[in-house]
Enzyme design. Structure first.
Site, short mmCIF file in Angstrom:
data_model
loop_
_atom_site.label_atom_id
_atom_site.label_comp_id
_atom_site.label_asym_id
_atom_site.label_seq_id
_atom_site.Cartn_x
_atom_site.Cartn_y
_atom_site.Cartn_z
N LYS A 223 0.85 -1.18 0.00
CA LYS A 223 0.00 0.00 0.00
C LYS A 223 0.89 1.24 0.00
O LYS A 223 1.92 1.28 0.68
CB LYS A 223 -0.90 0.00 1.24
CG LYS A 223 -1.86 -1.18 1.28
CD LYS A 223 -2.89 -1.08 0.17
CE LYS A 223 -3.88 -2.23 0.23
NZ LYS A 223 -4.90 -2.14 -0.83
N ASP A 251 -0.28 0.01 -4.50
CA ASP A 251 -1.73 0.26 -4.51
C ASP A 251 -2.02 1.54 -3.74
O ASP A 251 -1.76 1.62 -2.54
CB ASP A 251 -2.43 -0.94 -3.84
CG ASP A 251 -3.95 -0.84 -3.91
OD1 ASP A 251 -4.47 0.19 -4.37
OD2 ASP A 251 -4.61 -1.82 -3.49
N ASN A 253 -5.10 3.04 -3.67
CA ASN A 253 -6.50 3.09 -3.21
C ASN A 253 -7.17 4.45 -3.46
O ASN A 253 -7.81 5.02 -2.58
CB ASN A 253 -6.60 2.70 -1.74
CG ASN A 253 -6.33 1.21 -1.54
OD1 ASN A 253 -5.18 0.81 -1.37
ND2 ASN A 253 -7.35 0.38 -1.62
N GLU A 277 -1.86 0.43 -8.71
CA GLU A 277 -3.28 0.08 -8.61
C GLU A 277 -4.08 1.26 -8.07
O GLU A 277 -3.65 1.94 -7.13
CB GLU A 277 -3.38 -1.12 -7.67
CG GLU A 277 -4.77 -1.62 -7.39
CD GLU A 277 -4.69 -2.96 -6.65
OE1 GLU A 277 -3.78 -3.76 -6.95
OE2 GLU A 277 -5.53 -3.19 -5.77
N GLU A 304 -11.47 -2.97 -8.45
CA GLU A 304 -12.23 -3.37 -7.25
C GLU A 304 -13.36 -2.40 -6.95
O GLU A 304 -14.34 -2.77 -6.31
CB GLU A 304 -11.30 -3.53 -6.04
CG GLU A 304 -10.64 -2.27 -5.57
CD GLU A 304 -9.60 -2.52 -4.48
OE1 GLU A 304 -8.44 -2.79 -4.82
OE2 GLU A 304 -9.94 -2.44 -3.30
N ASP A 327 -13.94 -7.83 -9.38
CA ASP A 327 -14.26 -8.16 -8.00
C ASP A 327 -15.56 -8.96 -8.01
O ASP A 327 -16.50 -8.60 -8.72
CB ASP A 327 -14.42 -6.85 -7.21
CG ASP A 327 -14.74 -7.07 -5.75
OD1 ASP A 327 -13.89 -6.75 -4.91
OD2 ASP A 327 -15.86 -7.54 -5.43
N HIS A 354 -9.34 -8.84 -7.85
CA HIS A 354 -9.23 -8.30 -6.49
C HIS A 354 -9.77 -9.31 -5.50
O HIS A 354 -10.80 -9.93 -5.74
CB HIS A 354 -10.07 -7.02 -6.39
CG HIS A 354 -10.19 -6.50 -4.98
ND1 HIS A 354 -11.40 -6.41 -4.33
CD2 HIS A 354 -9.25 -6.08 -4.11
CE1 HIS A 354 -11.20 -5.92 -3.11
NE2 HIS A 354 -9.91 -5.71 -2.94
N ALA A 355 -9.06 -9.47 -4.39
CA ALA A 355 -9.57 -10.35 -3.33
C ALA A 355 -9.11 -9.82 -1.99
O ALA A 355 -8.60 -8.72 -1.88
CB ALA A 355 -9.11 -11.79 -3.57
MG LIG Z 1 -6.53 -2.56 -4.08
#
Ligand SMILES: [Mg+2]
Length: 435
Positions: A223, A251, A253, A277, A304, A327, A354-355
């Protein structure tokens, strides 16, 4: 004729914010939660084995809103025939998405659409249970024409027509059984996000990154997006710990504006990054395309929070993404994800689902495996996200060994939770929340 008797919906929440598991630049204190639905039938059999199970994943507050949204769909299913055939599954999906009043709340996006997704997924769970097959094999048992029938082509035909979809699916038909065998032997490649949550300190990130490599993972995701100097330091620590051959992804977000994303990613590029991401808003197709052009060869990944097949279509048309992260619980269930998988196959973009969350690993593995067997027919550059949390609450938890998802062989879609987990974490009256 067996019929659906009701939707049993429960608000289940896990207090993951206590250890900052799942923390990122935008979601600093998630309590991973599920609006959990059971599609009850009048012939559900012993202990509900013939019912259907689905869920909406949320991160805490608002899970009650999803519960209410699922309940609003009950009138469309009660008394309807048990959806145990491709024809009935297609019919149920169209009935739910087509509600002439509820669609005002979207259309086909947000709370209501996610609720529809949970009910649609519960129906596919039910159908595959009754067929005695794991969902990925149930999907792969349908003919190309039956799969095309599941897809709503409205708003897609400028990018993908039913005839083109049929051709793509027919092209993948010859090797189906060989690929299914290979999947059962070798599993499907996974990558891990467990090492890099933003709330973890440097020592924990380094230790978890080393452990991930020892466990067989070849791609680790971190992240980023709160503080650039912190991100540089963490990436350097991880790169030094894992060596040059392990792929790293980052990522954000949705943290950045377009210009910030470009500057930030360029600063992190020297540490060897495969993809960035969610650099910006998941709705900003043109912004995502601008970032993709500016940071290449680093790939842009998103999905996602992409609300439906129409936005995915635009992302692909605009060459805004090189990694498509569908997702299982964001869009309108298996039916819409089949549309997205066929779109990705048409544009030649790898799907890396995505998980994580609650149950997302259990669910989405089936979609990736169905894609490999019956849709794209490919596995190169494709990995399924894996986060090692909360699997113990599921009746059929995922198994990840040597950096690969083991192909599930038990019937269904994998969303069913243990009754005692539901009782314990039920919000707000379960013992875990009453203190
Ligand atoms: Mg993500």
């Amino acid at each position: 004729m067996a019929v659906i008797t009701g939707l049993d919906v429960v608000d289940v929440r896990f207090p993951t914010s206590r250890d900052l598991d799942g923390s990122d630049a935008m979601h600093t204190d998630p309590d991973y939660s599920a609006a959990y639905v059971t599609m009850c039938t009048d012939d559900g059999g012993a202990e509900g084995a013939g019912n259907g199970y689905g869920l909406v994943f949320t991160i805490g507050r608002g899970n009650d809103v999803e519960v209410a949204a699922i309940r609003a769909l009950e009138t469309h299913v009660v008394g309807r025939p048990v959806p145990d055939s491709p024809e009935l599954l297609a019919d149920l999906y169209r009935r739910l998405v087509g509600d002439s009043q509820l669609r005002w709340l979207g259309p086909e996006k947000g709370v209501m659409h996610m609720a529809i997704g949970a009910v649609v997924n519960a129906a596919w769970d039910l159908a595959s249970r009754r067929a005695g097959l794991p969902l990925w094999q149930y999907i792969a048992s349908l003919t190309p024409a039956q799969l095309v029938e599941q897809i709503d082509f409205r708003y897609l035909t400028d990018a993908l027509t039913p005839d083109e979809a049929l051709e793509i699916l027919r092209r993948a038909e010859p090797g189906r059984s060989e690929r299914a065998e290979r999947l059962l032997e070798r599993g499907y490649p996974a990558y891990t996000t467990s090492a890099g949550w933003l709330g973890y300190d440097d020592a924990k990130v380094e230790r978890l990154a080393r452990e991930a490599v020892a466990d067989g993972f070849t791609l680790i995701k971190l992240k980023v997006g709160a503080d650039c100097a912190d991100d540089e330091r963490r990436l350097r620590i991880v790169r030094d710990a894992v060596g040059p051959d392990i792929e790293l992804a980052i990522d954000a977000n949705q943290r950045w504006d377009v210009g910030d994303a470009i500057d930030w990613v360029r600063r992190l590029a020297p540490y060897g990054v495969r993809w960035i991401e969610e650099p910006t808003s998941p709705d900003d197709v043109l912004g995502m395309a601008t970032i993709a052009r500016a940071v290449a060869p680093i790939e842009v990944a998103t999905g996602e929070h992409v609300q439906n097949r129409v936005i995915f279509k635009q992302l692909l048309q605009a060459e805004a993404i090189s990694v498509l992260q569908l997702d299982a619980c964001r869009v309108g269930g298996v039916n819409e994800n089949l549309a997205i998988l066929v779109l990705a196959a048409k544009f030649g973009v790898p799907v890396c689902p995505h998980a994580g969350g609650v149950g997302l690993c259990e669910l989405v593995q089936h979609l990736a495996m169905a894609d490999y067997v019956a849709i794209s027919g490919k596995q190169d550059r494709r990995v399924i996200e894996f986060v090692d949390h909360l699997h113990e609450h599921f009746v059929d938890p995922v198994s990840v060994i040597g950096g690969h998802y083991v192909a599930p062989t038990t019937p269904g879609f994998g969303a069913r939770m243990h009754a005692d987990s539901i009782a314990r974490f039920r919000f707000p009256d379960g013992p875990e929340w009453v203190s």
